[in-house]
Design a protein around this motif. Sequence first.
Motif, PDB file in Angstrom:
ATOM      1  N   LEU A   1      48.483  22.396  47.653  1.00  9.97           N
ATOM      2  CA  LEU A   1      49.368  21.721  46.457  1.00  9.97           C
ATOM      3  C   LEU A   1      50.840  22.020  46.513  1.00  9.97           C
ATOM      4  O   LEU A   1      51.504  21.865  45.487  1.00  9.97           O
ATOM      5  CB  LEU A   1      48.833  22.575  45.227  1.00  9.97           C
TER       6      LEU A   1
ATOM      7  N   GLY B   1      52.475  31.268  41.107  1.00  8.79           N
ATOM      8  CA  GLY B   1      51.600  31.135  39.996  1.00  8.79           C
ATOM      9  C   GLY B   1      50.679  32.263  39.626  1.00  8.79           C
ATOM     10  O   GLY B   1      50.327  32.570  38.556  1.00  8.79           O
ATOM     11  N   SER B   2      50.040  32.898  40.719  1.00  6.51           N
ATOM     12  CA  SER B   2      49.058  34.061  40.419  1.00  6.51           C
ATOM     13  C   SER B   2      49.694  35.142  39.856  1.00  6.51           C
ATOM     14  O   SER B   2      49.087  35.693  38.654  1.00  6.51           O
ATOM     15  CB  SER B   2      48.455  34.422  41.887  1.00  6.51           C
TER      16      SER B   2
ATOM     17  N   HIS C   1      41.839  28.755  38.396  1.00  6.97           N
ATOM     18  CA  HIS C   1      42.053  29.313  39.730  1.00  6.97           C
ATOM     19  C   HIS C   1      41.545  30.999  39.619  1.00  6.97           C
ATOM     20  O   HIS C   1      41.679  31.419  38.503  1.00  6.97           O
ATOM     21  CB  HIS C   1      43.597  29.338  39.696  1.00  6.97           C
TER      22      HIS C   1
ATOM     23  N   THR D   1      42.582  23.542  40.353  1.00 13.01           N
ATOM     24  CA  THR D   1      42.916  23.397  41.621  1.00 13.01           C
ATOM     25  C   THR D   1      42.246  22.457  42.826  1.00 13.01           C
ATOM     26  O   THR D   1      42.849  21.738  43.487  1.00 13.01           O
ATOM     27  CB  THR D   1      42.776  24.961  42.269  1.00 13.01           C
TER      28      THR D   1
ATOM     29  N   ASP E   1      47.449  27.589  32.141  1.00 13.04           N
ATOM     30  CA  ASP E   1      47.870  27.689  33.561  1.00 13.04           C
ATOM     31  C   ASP E   1      48.129  26.205  34.053  1.00 13.04           C
ATOM     32  O   ASP E   1      47.266  25.608  34.348  1.00 13.04           O
ATOM     33  CB  ASP E   1      46.863  28.219  34.104  1.00 13.04           C
TER      34      ASP E   1
ATOM     35  N   ASN F   1      54.657  25.938  38.059  1.00 14.61           N
ATOM     36  CA  ASN F   1      55.049  25.991  39.464  1.00 14.61           C
ATOM     37  C   ASN F   1      55.972  24.934  39.826  1.00 14.61           C
ATOM     38  O   ASN F   1      55.396  23.861  40.324  1.00 14.61           O
ATOM     39  CB  ASN F   1      53.955  26.308  40.564  1.00 14.61           C
TER      40      ASN F   1
ATOM     41  N   HIS G   1      57.194  24.611  42.386  1.00 13.85           N
ATOM     42  CA  HIS G   1      57.104  24.479  44.064  1.00 13.85           C
ATOM     43  C   HIS G   1      55.962  23.724  44.211  1.00 13.85           C
ATOM     44  O   HIS G   1      55.439  23.308  45.494  1.00 13.85           O
ATOM     45  CB  HIS G   1      57.063  25.762  44.600  1.00 13.85           C
ATOM     46  N   LYS G   2      55.049  23.080  43.180  1.00 13.53           N
ATOM     47  CA  LYS G   2      53.926  22.155  43.498  1.00 13.53           C
ATOM     48  C   LYS G   2      54.433  20.888  43.046  1.00 13.53           C
ATOM     49  O   LYS G   2      54.968  20.190  43.965  1.00 13.53           O
ATOM     50  CB  LYS G   2      52.637  22.844  42.708  1.00 13.53           C
TER      51      LYS G   2
HETATM   52  C1  LIG Z   1      45.708  25.982  38.753  1.00  8.89           C
HETATM   53  C2  LIG Z   1      46.245  27.089  39.674  1.00  8.89           C
HETATM   54  N1  LIG Z   1      46.937  28.138  39.243  1.00  8.89           N
HETATM   55  C3  LIG Z   1      47.536  29.144  39.872  1.00  8.89           C
HETATM   56  C4  LIG Z   1      47.857  29.007  41.181  1.00  8.89           C
HETATM   57  C5  LIG Z   1      48.541  30.020  42.123  1.00  8.89           C
HETATM   58  O1  LIG Z   1      49.658  29.895  42.267  1.00  8.89           O
HETATM   59  P1  LIG Z   1      50.361  30.397  43.547  1.00  8.89           P
HETATM   60  O2  LIG Z   1      49.763  29.922  44.842  1.00  8.89           O
HETATM   61  O3  LIG Z   1      51.772  30.034  43.465  1.00  8.89           O
HETATM   62  O4  LIG Z   1      49.986  31.908  43.458  1.00  8.89           O
HETATM   63  C6  LIG Z   1      47.189  27.719  41.785  1.00  8.89           C
HETATM   64  C7  LIG Z   1      47.391  27.657  43.244  1.00  8.89           C
HETATM   65  O5  LIG Z   1      47.104  26.805  43.774  1.00  8.89           O
HETATM   66  C8  LIG Z   1      46.784  26.842  41.016  1.00  8.89           C
HETATM   67  O6  LIG Z   1      46.285  25.798  41.565  1.00  8.89           O
END
Ligand SMILES: Cc1ncc(COP(=O)(O)O)c(C=O)c1O
Length: 557
Positions: free
Chosen positions: A158, A217-218, A256, A313, A338, A367, A369-370
């Motif tokens: 992503l 994002g996590s 996610h 995701t 999210d 994010n 960065h996505k």
């Molecule tokens: C919907 C969603 N939330 C959270 C995340 C986690 O983000 P990160 O990889 O920056 O920890 C992702 C990662 O792909 C995601 O798709």
Amino acid sequence: MASCITESHKVHSSAHKRIHERNDFEVEPTEKQRITMFSEKPVRKSNKENSLCNNIMTLKTKETQSDNHKKHEKKAPKQEKVKHEFLDKLYEMMLRDGFMKARDRNEKVLEFSHPEDLKKKIDFELGSKTSDEKILSLCQDVIKYSVKVAHPRFFNQLYGGLDEYSLGGCWLTETMNASLYTYEVSPVFALMERVVIDKMLGKIGFQDGDAMFCPGGSISNMYALNIARYFQYPEVKKKGLRGIPEICAFTSEKCHYSIAKGVAFMGMGLDNLISVKTDAIGKMIPEDLEKKILEAKEQGMTPYFVNATAGTTVFGAFDPIDEIADICKKYGLWLHVDGAWGGGALMSKKYRHLLKGVERADSMTWNPHKLMGVPQQCSLIFTRHKGLLEQCHSANAAYLFQQDKFYDVSYDTGDKSIQCGRKNDVLKLWIMWKNKGDEGFERDIDNQFECAEYLAELVKQREGFELLLEPECTNVCFYYIPERLRGKERTDEWWSEISKVGPKVKEAMMKAGSMMVGYQPDGQFVNFFRMIVSNLDIVKSDMEFVVDEIIRLGKDL
Ligand SMILES: Cc1ncc(COP(=O)(O)O)c(C=O)c1O
């Protein structure tokens, strides 16, 4: 400590004395210059001399300051010579091979090696000192054997692509090496963070609020789980889980995995994360959410948190935030969105409707960065509740967050974070935004969505391809059916054969280095391709390439 003070005092007073002895101020300095010059008394000169001196005053002042520095330097240990040559060569290599070449469609996306072979190709071992020449050749190998995520045919994750301005921001970030906890060590970035946060709060539609840049994002989602719990049970900070009821959280079965990680990490236990059903395209079903809330209450649990995903995701589905917000309001629950993946749609007038109702949420992960193409990592947790991040996370470390500092300490943002040292993730986003403006970002987001829509159409039209579902975000999920399996009865055996296509085509594309597209099973679906459009440089012909390349690699399977 005491000896340090004495030493620096000595240096200061001797420098002061030397300046007095030199008596080289030729014009009356401004107030500012006077301060710089340790309140030196000026010597008056004639008008003619004055005008001449005026012309060179700035220069002279600078010279004087630099002279002062030189005098201080005499006392300081000699600085080791910086190896410009090494940096020059590395910079040139990064620009040429890590950036320009990596974005070239005629170049490979990757040069695959199995781990044992790669260990032989790169000398990873550490021990004795290595020459600059050898280090530079190792750096060349790092570039050669790394996956070129900047390449327009990297569709695996992503994130992808590489914008020159944000890359410049990354280089400047590393050069300044700031840690963003206090204004005193990162004044520029403290102000920059505030501007970017306010701008993004506006895009979400939060009237007021706060945010924190997080390492991904996590972690942003974990912040949401934590501030929501603190908001409802502030005693948890002191007493821990013993001091609060058995709380539970709700999220869709397609969310996610970081939500589950967060619940476990916070000591709530995975049994207290309740899964809500999704519809055929992966969106949370609000009626099932309400049903699950009522069931949990009946079982003596205390619902506190609902996570709605804006861009799942795998399928890229957007949960119906408005309807979920109604339910949260009815039962007094915290609503988190999210939007790690789909949050970027807020930059587009055409696609922001996908997050309709987000302004009613209590918090949101986003994010850049996505979808926005900012280099990793760039993620934020936003909340509408001003002050909450600080109340929830502050530890008031006296060595960092003194309240009696001489400047506005509201810019010392570090105590809002669960980290101590915190990397500067704002500069690369800010520079990119400066260059693109709002319109540039909007155009890029629209283009990515339109490319994904175009691919979905191609998949529907081309023989041997089957679209799993209409894309909402830029995830395009599909099957490729090799010729020998077309038109056959879809038995278990047939599906078993189809499930082998993804891994085999993936292996072929990685060995050829031509592109990278992910595959996975999900629920009732056996292995399918999940093609992600997350690169600001992508054009529609790249979508045609994907389809043609899968045919080329998979035609004999
Ligand atoms: C919907 C969603 N939330 C959270 C995340 C986690 O983000 P990160 O990889 O920056 O920890 C992702 C990662 O792909 C995601 O798709």
